[in-house]
Scaffold this motif. Sequence first.
Motif, PDB file in Angstrom:
ATOM      1  N   ALA A 350     100.671  91.762  71.639  1.00 21.69           N
ATOM      2  CA  ALA A 350      99.327  91.466  71.125  1.00 21.69           C
ATOM      3  C   ALA A 350      98.217  92.004  72.016  1.00 21.69           C
ATOM      4  N   THR A 351      98.455  92.035  73.317  1.00 27.62           N
ATOM      5  CA  THR A 351      97.393  92.531  74.203  1.00 27.62           C
ATOM      6  C   THR A 351      97.203  94.041  74.090  1.00 27.62           C
ATOM      7  N   TYR A 352      98.214  94.728  73.539  1.00 21.87           N
ATOM      8  CA  TYR A 352      98.138  96.196  73.509  1.00 21.87           C
ATOM      9  C   TYR A 352      97.716  96.776  72.170  1.00 21.87           C
ATOM     10  N   LEU A 353      97.779  95.986  71.106  1.00 24.74           N
ATOM     11  CA  LEU A 353      97.488  96.583  69.798  1.00 24.74           C
ATOM     12  C   LEU A 353      96.992  95.551  68.794  1.00 24.74           C
ATOM     13  N   GLU A 354      96.416  96.069  67.720  1.00 27.18           N
ATOM     14  CA  GLU A 354      96.035  95.248  66.580  1.00 27.18           C
ATOM     15  C   GLU A 354      97.303  94.942  65.787  1.00 27.18           C
ATOM     16  N   PRO A 355      97.433  93.718  65.273  1.00 26.24           N
ATOM     17  CA  PRO A 355      98.632  93.402  64.477  1.00 26.24           C
ATOM     18  C   PRO A 355      98.844  94.394  63.324  1.00 26.24           C
ATOM     19  N   SER A 356      97.736  94.909  62.781  1.00 28.49           N
ATOM     20  CA  SER A 356      97.853  95.823  61.637  1.00 28.49           C
ATOM     21  C   SER A 356      98.477  97.157  62.028  1.00 28.49           C
ATOM     22  N   GLU A 357      98.555  97.422  63.334  1.00 26.79           N
ATOM     23  CA  GLU A 357      99.128  98.702  63.758  1.00 26.79           C
ATOM     24  C   GLU A 357     100.653  98.651  63.883  1.00 26.79           C
ATOM     25  N   LEU A 358     101.198  97.425  63.795  1.00 19.81           N
ATOM     26  CA  LEU A 358     102.618  97.238  64.113  1.00 19.81           C
ATOM     27  C   LEU A 358     103.496  97.180  62.870  1.00 19.81           C
ATOM     28  N   ILE A 359     104.664  97.832  62.963  1.00 20.42           N
ATOM     29  CA  ILE A 359     105.670  97.694  61.901  1.00 20.42           C
ATOM     30  C   ILE A 359     107.029  97.470  62.552  1.00 20.42           C
ATOM     31  N   ASN A 360     107.754  96.453  62.069  1.00 17.59           N
ATOM     32  CA  ASN A 360     109.105  96.182  62.573  1.00 17.59           C
ATOM     33  C   ASN A 360     110.110  96.955  61.735  1.00 17.59           C
ATOM     34  N   THR A 361     110.954  97.720  62.406  1.00 15.75           N
ATOM     35  CA  THR A 361     111.930  98.506  61.650  1.00 15.75           C
ATOM     36  C   THR A 361     113.317  98.430  62.276  1.00 15.75           C
ATOM     37  N   SER A 362     114.295  98.768  61.458  1.00  9.32           N
ATOM     38  CA  SER A 362     115.610  99.120  61.971  1.00  9.32           C
ATOM     39  C   SER A 362     116.048 100.344  61.192  1.00  9.32           C
ATOM     40  N   ILE A 363     116.195 101.441  61.893  1.00  9.80           N
ATOM     41  CA  ILE A 363     116.611 102.646  61.182  1.00  9.80           C
ATOM     42  C   ILE A 363     118.065 102.492  60.749  1.00  9.80           C
ATOM     43  N   LYS A 364     118.787 101.663  61.505  1.00  9.48           N
ATOM     44  CA  LYS A 364     120.193 101.432  61.167  1.00  9.48           C
ATOM     45  C   LYS A 364     120.347 100.727  59.817  1.00  9.48           C
ATOM     46  N   THR A 365     119.519  99.702  59.564  1.00  5.71           N
ATOM     47  CA  THR A 365     119.645  98.954  58.298  1.00  5.71           C
ATOM     48  C   THR A 365     118.554  99.328  57.286  1.00  5.71           C
ATOM     49  N   ALA A 366     117.688 100.275  57.651  1.00  2.49           N
ATOM     50  CA  ALA A 366     116.581 100.731  56.798  1.00  2.49           C
ATOM     51  C   ALA A 366     115.478  99.691  56.631  1.00  2.49           C
ATOM     52  N   GLU A 367     115.531  98.625  57.432  1.00  2.61           N
ATOM     53  CA  GLU A 367     114.462  97.617  57.362  1.00  2.61           C
ATOM     54  C   GLU A 367     113.106  98.232  57.744  1.00  2.61           C
ATOM     55  N   GLY A 368     112.083  97.908  56.965  1.00  2.00           N
ATOM     56  CA  GLY A 368     110.712  98.283  57.325  1.00  2.00           C
ATOM     57  C   GLY A 368     110.342  99.740  57.079  1.00  2.00           C
ATOM     58  N   LEU A 369     111.308 100.563  56.677  1.00  2.00           N
ATOM     59  CA  LEU A 369     111.005 101.994  56.565  1.00  2.00           C
ATOM     60  C   LEU A 369     110.161 102.315  55.339  1.00  2.00           C
ATOM     61  N   ASP A 370     110.420 101.551  54.244  1.00  3.54           N
ATOM     62  CA  ASP A 370     109.579 101.683  53.055  1.00  3.54           C
ATOM     63  C   ASP A 370     108.133 101.375  53.383  1.00  3.54           C
ATOM     64  N   GLU A 371     107.969 100.291  54.127  1.00  2.00           N
ATOM     65  CA  GLU A 371     106.617  99.868  54.475  1.00  2.00           C
ATOM     66  C   GLU A 371     105.945 100.919  55.357  1.00  2.00           C
ATOM     67  N   LEU A 372     106.723 101.489  56.270  1.00  2.00           N
ATOM     68  CA  LEU A 372     106.179 102.532  57.143  1.00  2.00           C
ATOM     69  C   LEU A 372     105.653 103.698  56.303  1.00  2.00           C
ATOM     70  N   GLU A 373     106.433 104.108  55.318  1.00  2.00           N
ATOM     71  CA  GLU A 373     106.008 105.230  54.482  1.00  2.00           C
ATOM     72  C   GLU A 373     104.765 104.897  53.664  1.00  2.00           C
ATOM     73  N   SER A 374     104.727 103.682  53.121  1.00  2.00           N
ATOM     74  CA  SER A 374     103.539 103.387  52.312  1.00  2.00           C
ATOM     75  C   SER A 374     102.303 103.220  53.202  1.00  2.00           C
ATOM     76  N   ARG A 375     102.520 102.781  54.448  1.00  2.00           N
ATOM     77  CA  ARG A 375     101.390 102.681  55.387  1.00  2.00           C
ATOM     78  C   ARG A 375     100.811 104.073  55.662  1.00  2.00           C
ATOM     79  N   ILE A 376     101.684 105.047  55.853  1.00  2.00           N
ATOM     80  CA  ILE A 376     101.229 106.417  56.114  1.00  2.00           C
ATOM     81  C   ILE A 376     100.446 106.947  54.909  1.00  2.00           C
ATOM     82  N   ALA A 377     100.993 106.719  53.705  1.00  2.00           N
ATOM     83  CA  ALA A 377     100.325 107.201  52.487  1.00  2.00           C
ATOM     84  C   ALA A 377      98.952 106.564  52.334  1.00  2.00           C
TER      85      ALA A 377
END
Length: 460
Positions: A350-377
């Motif tokens: 929290a001291t280093y970033l805004e919560p809106s900048e953070l995404i939790n992912t696991s490339i192994k289980t594909a968690e959060g990757l959809d959200e990452l892509e829509s955030r970029i778009a």
Amino acid sequence: MSNYGEETITAISTPPGEGAISIVRLSGDDAVAIANKVFRGKDLRKVPTHTINYGHIVDPENKRVVDEVMVSVMRAPKTFTREDVVEINTHGGIVATQHVLQLVIGAGARMAEPGEFTKRAFLNGRIDLTEAESVMDIIRAKTDRAEQVAVDQLGGSLRKLIDKLRKDILDTLAQVEVNIDYPEYDTEQMTAKAMRDAATDASARLQELLATAQSGSILREGLATAIVGRPNVGKSSLLNYMMHEDKAIVTNVPGTTRDVLEEYVSVRGVPLRLVDTAGIHDTDDVVERIGVARSRKALTAADLVLLVLDASEPLTDEDKELLEATKNKKRIVVLNKQDLPAKITARELATYLEPSELINTSIKTAEGLDELESRIAKLFFGGIENSQNNVIVSNARQAGLMRQAQTSLKSVLDGLDAGMPLDLVQIDMTAAWNKLGEITGEAAPDELINQLFSQFCLGK
Ligand SMILES: Nc1nc2c(ncn2[C@@H]2O[C@H](COP(=O)(O)OP(=O)(O)OP(=O)(O)O)[C@@H](O)[C@H]2O)c(=O)[nH]1
Ligand SMILES: [Mg+2]
């Protein structure tokens, strides 16, 4: 019909190399007669316009058949150049196609310069410069979305907006003219107001168009996106995921990626120029150090940074340093390896970033990757949602001229504020009108036109 150049020009209009078919195109008054000299089949001079005709190309010298072809005959004015156009579809490889080209030249056509077909279309009034440029952009488009923008411009969408702007400015200029010629109809006040309104309105419309220019250049060049992080956090895995392909080498050995790797990828229609980098850390290894230096450079040059952290290990000094180094950049912090027991807490970050900048992912289980892509778009399309009629200015030349017109309009307003005589203010208004004319080519100098078309590829 043609009012430009009596010479008939020719070129191979398909990309060089092997293909199922290639096209030799001719344009000019003698296009049909020239093609007919090397063609065996129907008399092309007598076939109806816009027909495709089966036959053979024959060398007139020795009567040898060079290729079996289909020949399209399109008479002016409903053609790309507004001149008579013939397209010979060959099915031989590059050798036969070159041979057909040589025969056509032997029969009286001249080899076209790069962009000359498109230039004729422009000079004969079929397209304007924004449309000509979009022909080039379509050829070079790297993603569907970029191509769509170019296709829209080919339909004349930007031209219409610019033409309307110029017409409004011209109407106002005409009013000033009346005022100068007949000062006794004391309309000075009214004319000044009309000028101010016209300049303010034109300026606002240009501003809106210019607001799309940054997204436009991204569409053309791709959004420079650097994946950074310390070694072994999953940067190359992320690149591979977004590419849907194993482009980068992934191992559990820290320091696997030693150089930057650059790939184009379309994420939900947003073109990314994705750069995978070597893990940033202190090292004595000479090769690795060069890699790290390059990573830092990629980070500086990036429009968007994806900073990857490994959630399964405590936050290191290197992570903290990277969080610090990217804090003024457009960034997304990817907290990866969520499938493993967590060692980094959101609180700690929290001291280093805004919560809106953070995404939790696991490339192994594909968690959060959809959200990452829509955030970029979202980051990207947020900038162009409000564009006028979906027009996006994607061309640096066009944007530059709009900025110059904008500057002249500002001088108009400044002049009016300072109470300058209208005939002086009129000079700046006319300058704006001229600059806008250069965008569509109505007021473009010859050298500009030549230089512009010379950037085209041969056969266009
Ligand atoms: N459990 C787990 N392992 C992951 C995840 N993402 C990547 N890995 C593994 O982490 C290791 C390093 O992945 P890379 O993608 O090579 O990491 P990198 O950041 O490119 O590493 P360098 O090129 O050495 O800087 C590999 O063994 C991956 O399989 C994840 O979400 N969960
Ligand atoms: Mg790597």
